[in-house]
Write an enzyme that holds these catalytic residues in place. Structure first.
Site, PDB file in Angstrom:
ATOM      1  N   LEU A  72      10.328 -20.395  -5.005  1.00  0.00           N
ATOM      2  CA  LEU A  72       9.495 -19.555  -4.168  1.00  0.00           C
ATOM      3  C   LEU A  72       8.168 -19.629  -5.236  1.00  0.00           C
ATOM      4  CD1 LEU A  72       8.860 -17.048  -2.438  1.00  0.00           C
ATOM      5  CD2 LEU A  72       9.614 -15.579  -4.248  1.00  0.00           C
TER       6      LEU A  72
ATOM      7  N   HIS B 213       2.224   3.834  -9.231  1.00  0.00           N
ATOM      8  CA  HIS B 213       2.125   2.216  -9.371  1.00  0.00           C
ATOM      9  C   HIS B 213       3.301   1.414 -10.054  1.00  0.00           C
ATOM     10  CE1 HIS B 213      -1.810   2.457  -7.397  1.00  0.00           C
ATOM     11  NE2 HIS B 213      -2.499   3.029  -8.328  1.00  0.00           N
TER      12      HIS B 213
ATOM     13  N   ASP C 134       0.898  -1.204   0.006  1.00  0.00           N
ATOM     14  CA  ASP C 134       0.074   0.079  -0.017  1.00  0.00           C
ATOM     15  C   ASP C 134       0.852   1.168  -0.033  1.00  0.00           C
ATOM     16  OD1 ASP C 134      -2.596   1.354   0.092  1.00  0.00           O
ATOM     17  OD2 ASP C 134      -2.718   1.355   2.139  1.00  0.00           O
TER      18      ASP C 134
HETATM   19  C1  IPE Z   1      -5.305  -2.497   0.039  1.00  0.00           C
HETATM   20  O1  IPE Z   1      -5.020  -1.300  -0.081  1.00  0.00           O
HETATM   21  C2  IPE Z   1      -5.365  -3.278  -1.524  1.00  0.00           C
HETATM   22  C3  IPE Z   1      -4.163  -3.548  -1.998  1.00  0.00           C
HETATM   23  C4  IPE Z   1      -2.727  -3.255  -1.554  1.00  0.00           C
HETATM   24  C5  IPE Z   1      -4.103  -4.158  -3.326  1.00  0.00           C
HETATM   25  P1  IPE Z   1      -6.104  -0.057  -0.461  1.00  0.00           P
HETATM   26  O2  IPE Z   1      -5.785   0.941  -0.507  1.00  0.00           O
HETATM   27  O3  IPE Z   1      -7.217  -0.564  -1.248  1.00  0.00           O
HETATM   28  O4  IPE Z   1      -7.027  -0.392   1.092  1.00  0.00           O
HETATM   29  P2  IPE Z   1      -7.665   1.061   1.923  1.00  0.00           P
HETATM   30  O5  IPE Z   1      -8.710   1.402   1.080  1.00  0.00           O
HETATM   31  O6  IPE Z   1      -6.708   1.809   2.457  1.00  0.00           O
HETATM   32  O7  IPE Z   1      -8.130   0.087   3.131  1.00  0.00           O
HETATM   33  C1  IPE Z   2      -1.702   0.235  -3.257  1.00  0.00           C
HETATM   34  O1  IPE Z   2      -1.474   1.776  -3.318  1.00  0.00           O
HETATM   35  C2  IPE Z   2      -1.807  -0.409  -4.850  1.00  0.00           C
HETATM   36  C3  IPE Z   2      -3.329  -0.723  -4.935  1.00  0.00           C
HETATM   37  C4  IPE Z   2      -4.448  -0.828  -3.974  1.00  0.00           C
HETATM   38  C5  IPE Z   2      -3.456  -1.320  -6.295  1.00  0.00           C
HETATM   39  P1  IPE Z   2      -2.517   2.580  -3.183  1.00  0.00           P
HETATM   40  O2  IPE Z   2      -3.073   2.855  -4.944  1.00  0.00           O
HETATM   41  O3  IPE Z   2      -3.812   2.233  -2.635  1.00  0.00           O
HETATM   42  O4  IPE Z   2      -1.986   4.139  -2.604  1.00  0.00           O
HETATM   43  P2  IPE Z   2      -2.456   4.856  -1.506  1.00  0.00           P
HETATM   44  O5  IPE Z   2      -2.957   4.010  -0.470  1.00  0.00           O
HETATM   45  O6  IPE Z   2      -3.673   5.587  -2.160  1.00  0.00           O
HETATM   46  O7  IPE Z   2      -1.333   5.828  -1.173  1.00  0.00           O
HETATM   47 MG    MG Z   3      -4.019   2.305  -0.531  1.00  0.00          MG
END
Ligand code: IPE
Ligand code: IPE
Ligand code: MG
Length: 252
Positions: A143, A49, A32
């Site tokens: 892995l 990303h 995240d």
């Molecule tokens: C969790 O992150 C999902 C992934 C890392 C793919 P999110 O950004 O979607 O989760 P929330 O919204 O902070 O709970």
């Molecule tokens: C995690 O990073 C990747 C996915 C959920 C695909 P985020 O896109 O949730 O990044 P933040 O949490 O908004 O910074």
């Molecule tokens: Mg996120």
């Protein structure tokens, strides 16, 4: 040569003295913070990303070098469809690009690719790359990388209950056959043991619907570091901390 042997950055590993006989067998990661990483730099979220993929490549390689057996990576949740269409399609594009570019090296490194989640909702071109990656690496025994795609812990449990319900309806099983093992066997990766260690980057203290069933006794490790900045040193720190936890599993 093992990449951990000749990387300056990894001097820390020596300082941390990992116990190679007590490595976690299965590490799960909630990757995240990509969006915030980019926003902080006044760049579009998709740049975050893209940089997240670089971190991913590095962590897969390090896990493989460390002889970790299973790595489960949260890449796209059942809730992530709520995001703007442009971000969702950028993520799909990145996934295709990643698989195309990396699958050769992953295969050479004996990595086996699998997915969890209901991928039937993905577009045909994404499914195509996923199927190529799975079949190419199917006989590898290094892995095991499980990529969670359109994954939600609740959705996984609902789908497992539907499969079990079907077995009941066709009299293949009775109510008395329903136990934890049967439920586990109907989840998406029944051969994968429960995660020992769950890492979450980006600083949030929540599961966000990841591996609800499997995390019953998993050790959590959260860092404020955004995913694109997550390095092998952070991974080693997480493993080191894990090795100093006292897992009781409800016992004494
Ligand atoms: C969790 O992150 C999902 C992934 C890392 C793919 P999110 O950004 O979607 O989760 P929330 O919204 O902070 O709970
Ligand atoms: C995690 O990073 C990747 C996915 C959920 C695909 P985020 O896109 O949730 O990044 P933040 O949490 O908004 O910074
Ligand atoms: Mg996120």
């Amino acid at each position: 040569m093992n990449m951990l042997g000749n990387n300056n950055e990894l001097k820390k590993e020596g300082q941390l003295n990992l116990d190679y006989d007590k490595l976690p067998q299965h590490i799960a990661i909630i990757m995240d913070g990509n969006g915030r990483w980019a926003t902080m730099r006044n760049m579009p979220r998709t740049v975050g990303h893209r940089n997240g993929v670089k971190a991913l490549r590095n962590i897969i390689r390090t896990s493989s070098d460390l002889n970790i057996k299973y790595l489960t990576l949260y890449a796209f949740s059942t809730e992530n469809w709520k995001r703007p269409k442009s971000e969702v399609s950028a993520l799909m594009k990145l996934l295709i690009e990643y698989l195309r570019k990396e699958i050769g090296d992953l295969n050479k490194n004996n990595v086996k690719i699998n997915t969890i989640g209901d991928i039937t909702r993905f577009p045909e071109n994404v499914l195509h790359e996923i199927n190529i990656a799975k079949s190419l690496t199917n006989n590898n025994n290094g892995l095991n990388v499980n990529i969670a795609l359109n994954y939600g812990g609740r959705d996984e449990i609902v789908r497992a209950i539907k499969k079990i319900g079907q077995e009941l309806l066709t009299n293949n099983i009775t109510i008395n056959n329903i136990n934890e093992e049967l439920i586990n066997n109907n989840l998406d990766a029944p051969e994968t043991p429960d995660p020992d260690l769950l890492i979450r980057t980006g600083g949030e203290y929540r599961l966000s619907n990841f591996l609800l069933w499997q995390c019953a006794y998993t050790e959590f490790w959260v860092t404020d570091v955004y995913w694109p900045d997550f390095t092998e040193n952070h991974l080693i720190q997480a493993i080191y901390d894990f090795q100093n936890r006292n897992r009781r599993f409800g016992g004494l």
